[in-house]
Design a protein around this motif. Structure first.
Motif, PDB file in Angstrom:
ATOM      1  N   VAL A   1      24.704  26.813 -21.088  1.00 30.58           N
ATOM      2  CA  VAL A   1      24.211  26.591 -22.438  1.00 30.58           C
ATOM      3  C   VAL A   1      23.012  27.504 -22.646  1.00 30.58           C
ATOM      4  CG1 VAL A   1      23.224  24.930 -24.065  1.00 30.58           C
ATOM      5  CG2 VAL A   1      24.973  24.189 -22.409  1.00 30.58           C
ATOM      6  N   GLY A   2      23.038  28.302 -23.696  1.00 34.05           N
ATOM      7  CA  GLY A   2      21.917  29.176 -24.020  1.00 34.05           C
ATOM      8  C   GLY A   2      21.236  28.705 -25.298  1.00 34.05           C
ATOM      9  N   VAL A   3      19.906  28.649 -25.279  1.00 35.17           N
ATOM     10  CA  VAL A   3      19.133  28.213 -26.450  1.00 35.17           C
ATOM     11  C   VAL A   3      18.110  29.289 -26.770  1.00 35.17           C
ATOM     12  CG1 VAL A   3      17.658  26.416 -27.437  1.00 35.17           C
ATOM     13  CG2 VAL A   3      19.411  25.809 -25.740  1.00 35.17           C
ATOM     14  N   GLU A   4      18.074  29.705 -28.035  1.00 34.68           N
ATOM     15  CA  GLU A   4      17.139  30.744 -28.456  1.00 34.68           C
ATOM     16  C   GLU A   4      16.781  30.554 -29.924  1.00 34.68           C
ATOM     17  OE1 GLU A   4      19.041  34.638 -28.504  1.00 34.68           O
ATOM     18  OE2 GLU A   4      20.998  33.627 -28.632  1.00 34.68           O
ATOM     19  N   ARG A   5      15.745  31.233 -30.362  1.00 33.71           N
ATOM     20  CA  ARG A   5      15.379  31.205 -31.777  1.00 33.71           C
ATOM     21  C   ARG A   5      16.226  32.230 -32.526  1.00 33.71           C
ATOM     22  NH1 ARG A   5       8.812  30.156 -32.097  1.00 33.71           N
ATOM     23  NH2 ARG A   5       8.630  29.003 -30.125  1.00 33.71           N
ATOM     24  N   THR A   6      16.502  31.922 -33.776  1.00 29.75           N
ATOM     25  CA  THR A   6      17.364  32.813 -34.548  1.00 29.75           C
ATOM     26  C   THR A   6      16.622  34.023 -35.102  1.00 29.75           C
ATOM     27  OG1 THR A   6      16.948  31.486 -36.536  1.00 29.75           O
ATOM     28  CG2 THR A   6      18.901  30.932 -35.235  1.00 29.75           C
ATOM     29  N   ARG A   7      15.302  33.911 -35.257  1.00 31.20           N
ATOM     30  CA  ARG A   7      14.522  35.027 -35.820  1.00 31.20           C
ATOM     31  C   ARG A   7      13.190  35.117 -35.091  1.00 31.20           C
ATOM     32  NH1 ARG A   7      15.784  39.505 -39.046  1.00 31.20           N
ATOM     33  NH2 ARG A   7      13.931  40.141 -40.224  1.00 31.20           N
ATOM     34  N   PRO A   8      13.201  35.455 -33.811  1.00 33.96           N
ATOM     35  CA  PRO A   8      11.971  35.408 -33.023  1.00 33.96           C
ATOM     36  C   PRO A   8      10.874  36.331 -33.541  1.00 33.96           C
ATOM     37  CG  PRO A   8      13.726  36.539 -31.819  1.00 33.96           C
ATOM     38  CD  PRO A   8      14.358  35.910 -33.010  1.00 33.96           C
ATOM     39  N   GLN A   9      11.227  37.463 -34.122  1.00 33.89           N
ATOM     40  CA  GLN A   9      10.205  38.398 -34.583  1.00 33.89           C
ATOM     41  C   GLN A   9       9.362  37.829 -35.715  1.00 33.89           C
ATOM     42  OE1 GLN A   9      13.479  38.689 -34.753  1.00 33.89           O
ATOM     43  NE2 GLN A   9      14.176  40.069 -36.399  1.00 33.89           N
ATOM     44  N   ASP A  10       9.887  36.857 -36.450  1.00 39.22           N
ATOM     45  CA  ASP A  10       9.143  36.239 -37.543  1.00 39.22           C
ATOM     46  C   ASP A  10       8.782  34.783 -37.251  1.00 39.22           C
ATOM     47  OD1 ASP A  10       9.393  38.573 -39.078  1.00 39.22           O
ATOM     48  OD2 ASP A  10      11.383  37.957 -39.791  1.00 39.22           O
ATOM     49  N   SER A  11       8.948  34.376 -36.019  1.00 41.62           N
ATOM     50  CA  SER A  11       8.765  32.974 -35.650  1.00 41.62           C
ATOM     51  C   SER A  11       7.337  32.705 -35.198  1.00 41.62           C
ATOM     52  CB  SER A  11       9.737  32.622 -34.519  1.00 41.62           C
ATOM     53  OG  SER A  11       9.879  31.235 -34.383  1.00 41.62           O
ATOM     54  N   PRO A  12       6.847  31.474 -35.343  1.00 40.19           N
ATOM     55  CA  PRO A  12       5.498  31.145 -34.859  1.00 40.19           C
ATOM     56  C   PRO A  12       5.383  31.388 -33.357  1.00 40.19           C
ATOM     57  CG  PRO A  12       6.348  29.407 -36.274  1.00 40.19           C
ATOM     58  CD  PRO A  12       7.488  30.328 -35.992  1.00 40.19           C
ATOM     59  N   PRO A  13       4.202  31.702 -32.860  1.00 36.32           N
ATOM     60  CA  PRO A  13       4.051  32.045 -31.442  1.00 36.32           C
ATOM     61  C   PRO A  13       4.099  30.848 -30.504  1.00 36.32           C
ATOM     62  CG  PRO A  13       1.924  32.096 -32.547  1.00 36.32           C
ATOM     63  CD  PRO A  13       2.952  31.884 -33.620  1.00 36.32           C
ATOM     64  N   ASP A  14       3.879  29.645 -31.007  1.00 39.61           N
ATOM     65  CA  ASP A  14       3.828  28.475 -30.142  1.00 39.61           C
ATOM     66  C   ASP A  14       5.210  28.114 -29.618  1.00 39.61           C
ATOM     67  OD1 ASP A  14       0.938  27.761 -30.729  1.00 39.61           O
ATOM     68  OD2 ASP A  14       1.787  27.594 -32.747  1.00 39.61           O
ATOM     69  N   ASP A  15       5.220  27.495 -28.413  1.00 42.33           N
ATOM     70  CA  ASP A  15       6.473  26.956 -27.882  1.00 42.33           C
ATOM     71  C   ASP A  15       6.958  25.809 -28.759  1.00 42.33           C
ATOM     72  OD1 ASP A  15       6.178  28.747 -25.856  1.00 42.33           O
ATOM     73  OD2 ASP A  15       5.991  27.276 -24.242  1.00 42.33           O
ATOM     74  N   TRP A  16       8.278  25.671 -28.853  1.00 40.08           N
ATOM     75  CA  TRP A  16       8.868  24.527 -29.547  1.00 40.08           C
ATOM     76  C   TRP A  16       9.347  23.519 -28.512  1.00 40.08           C
ATOM     77  CZ3 TRP A  16      12.591  27.420 -33.445  1.00 40.08           C
ATOM     78  CH2 TRP A  16      11.811  28.085 -34.412  1.00 40.08           C
ATOM     79  N   ASP A  17       9.100  22.252 -28.785  1.00 41.90           N
ATOM     80  CA  ASP A  17       9.677  21.208 -27.945  1.00 41.90           C
ATOM     81  C   ASP A  17      11.164  21.091 -28.245  1.00 41.90           C
ATOM     82  OD1 ASP A  17       7.470  20.186 -26.396  1.00 41.90           O
ATOM     83  OD2 ASP A  17       6.650  19.400 -28.264  1.00 41.90           O
TER      84      ASP A  17
END
Length: 465
Positions: free
Chosen positions: A193-209
């Motif tokens: 299972v792979g989990v990633e953000r869909t738009r990391p370049q525009d995403s907030p810098p903090d980790d998401w729970d």
């Protein structure tokens, strides 16, 4: 308990108990038991004492536990901490029937391992919880993929924040399905299972729970239809016109408030997300609307401010809708959806495909954070209207047990305790609601205990003991 029994035996050796008071004590105990019985029933009395329901009460207790809440989201009390790996080689194993808590950095993919058989469908849901004070874009969110050991794709699903640009929990799911017509992802063995953000370049810098739920569904003993039902009633039903009853929403999937057909009200603040769950059996259709009260003396415009979504028992999103807010009373409703059926999984439309099993469905309401800019922090009155139509049908004869157990069925407890759930759909009997069930069960239990107690009392009196 042992000390209590010893003390009682010692008391008995010192003096005998009077005969008549003993019989009176027995009768008193029976009467006390019958008096306490209604309080133990899931009827109107219990609901009135706990308007949010047992599930919501558990959520309130769990939100301050070891797992705790992050930015308003309450994780499952039994969530197991797990670290996502930066490569498949170091991925830790997820077990069906369990819930996990992890985190997702801004950049990179986090991997988790599955060991699957060749006889069950597997589902993994991932709820990403960003900080509520961050800035998000419409296309940012979370992507979940499932691949076999050779890297072959089994599924890819994404969930984004949408036009409101409001930070909120977003949930995507991954699947590995057994399909005789498919030549990929059918073998037993290791999957990732792979989990990633869909738009990391525009995403907030903090980790998401992250909250990850893992489930398995056995195949039916006998093969059935391999095409989705072709026709169903697609007319938009009228929402229930009942006077709304107060039912505070939960603050996470694991702590969703149990409801049935009816009208339910709560208060909601900008940036808040409320969770409700409604039991939906095979053959039934669920329809939902959410109404947001007007804001007196204020004006402005908040894009896609009121969002309503439906998720299936494995938390996969079925459908969603959003409405902008101008300070006037606003209503948003889900599109008509087909009845729940096992064969829906063969449909081409994603909405229909998600309605593939019975169980607890989740109705999720979010009010965008930007509403506070023009209309203040609230709270704002919210009314949720639910209709469960259709007629219950017999589901598939599964060849094994799902994990978690009972996930794809409506439990007897939910049928009784879901407020408004006793009189939904065309196959509901007249007056078959929570109150009547509580009265019936309470009457039978109380009468039986009284008769039993009086019989023992009479027999003891006749024997003179």
């Amino acid at each position: 308990m042992g000390r209590w029994c010893t003390a009682r035996r010692r008391a008995g050796t010192r003096r005998a108990r009077p005969r008549v008071p003993a019989r009176m004590t027995l009768l008193g105990a029976v009467l006390a038991t019958t008096a306490a019985l209604p309080a133990a029933l899931p009827g109107p009395t219990a609901i009135a004492a706990d308007p949010a329901g047992s599930v919501a009460a558990a959520g309130a207790a769990g939100s301050v536990g070891a797992v705790g809440a992050a930015d308003g989201y309450a994780f499952a009390d039994d969530a197991v901490p797990i670290a996502g790996a930066s490569a498949t080689a170091g991925a830790e194993t997820l077990t069906a029937g369990s819930t996990y808590r992890s985190s997702l950095p801004r950049n990179g993919t986090r991997y988790y391992r599955l060991e699957l058989d060749a006889a069950s469908d597997a589902y993994v849901s991932v709820t990403a919880v960003p900080r509520t004070d961050g800035d998000v874009t419409a296309v940012d969110g979370v992507r979940v993929s499932v691949r076999d050991a050779e890297g072959g794709s089994c599924s890819v699903h994404s969930a984004t924040f949408g036009a409101a640009h409001s930070p909120r929990p977003v949930t995507a799911w991954g699947t590995r399905e057994i399909d005789p017509a498919s030549h990929r992802c059918q073998e037993p063995g290791t999957y990732y299972v792979g989990v990633e953000r869909t738009r990391p370049q525009d995403s907030p810098p903090d980790d998401w729970d992250l909250e990850l739920g893992v489930a398995s569904e056995p195949r039916p003993r006998r093969a059935g239809a391999t095409e989705a039902p072709g026709s169903w009633d697609s007319a938009s039903p009228e929402p229930p016109a009942d006077e709304p009853e107060r039912r505070p929403g939960g603050n996470g999937f694991a702590h969703a408030t149990l409801v049935g057909q009816g009208a339910w009200r709560d208060d909601i603040r900008p940036g808040e997300t409320l969770y409700y769950k409604v039991p939906v059996d095979w053959g039934r259709q669920v329809y939902a609307t959410a109404e947001l009260a007007g804001s007196a003396g204020a004006s402005g415009y908040a894009t896609a401010a009121l969002r309503l979504a439906l998720h299936n028992p494995v938390r996969g999103e079925v459908d969603d809708a959003a409405k902008s807010y101008t300070g006037r009373a606003t209503t948003v409703g889900l599109a008509p959806l087909p009845p729940v059926a096992y064969a829906n999984r063969y449909a081409g439309a994603a909405q229909t495909g998600a309605l593939r099993f019975a169980g607890d469905y989740y109705v999720v309401v979010h009010l965008a954070a930007q509403v506070a800019d023009a209309f203040g922090r609230g709270p704002f009155g919210l009314t949720l209207r639910l209709r469960v139509g259709g007629a219950s049908e017999t589901g598939p004869d599964y060849a094994g047990e799902s994990r978690p157990k009972g996930l794809f069925e409506v439990s007897a407890q939910d049928r009784i305790t879901a407020p408004g759930g006793g009189a939904t759909g065309t196959d509901a009997a007249s007056g078959d609601d929570v109150a009547m069930k509580a009265v019936a069960v309470g009457g039978i239990g109380t009468g039986s205990l009284l008769l039993l107690g009086l019989a023992v009392w009479t027999a003891a009196a006749r024997r003179g003991t």
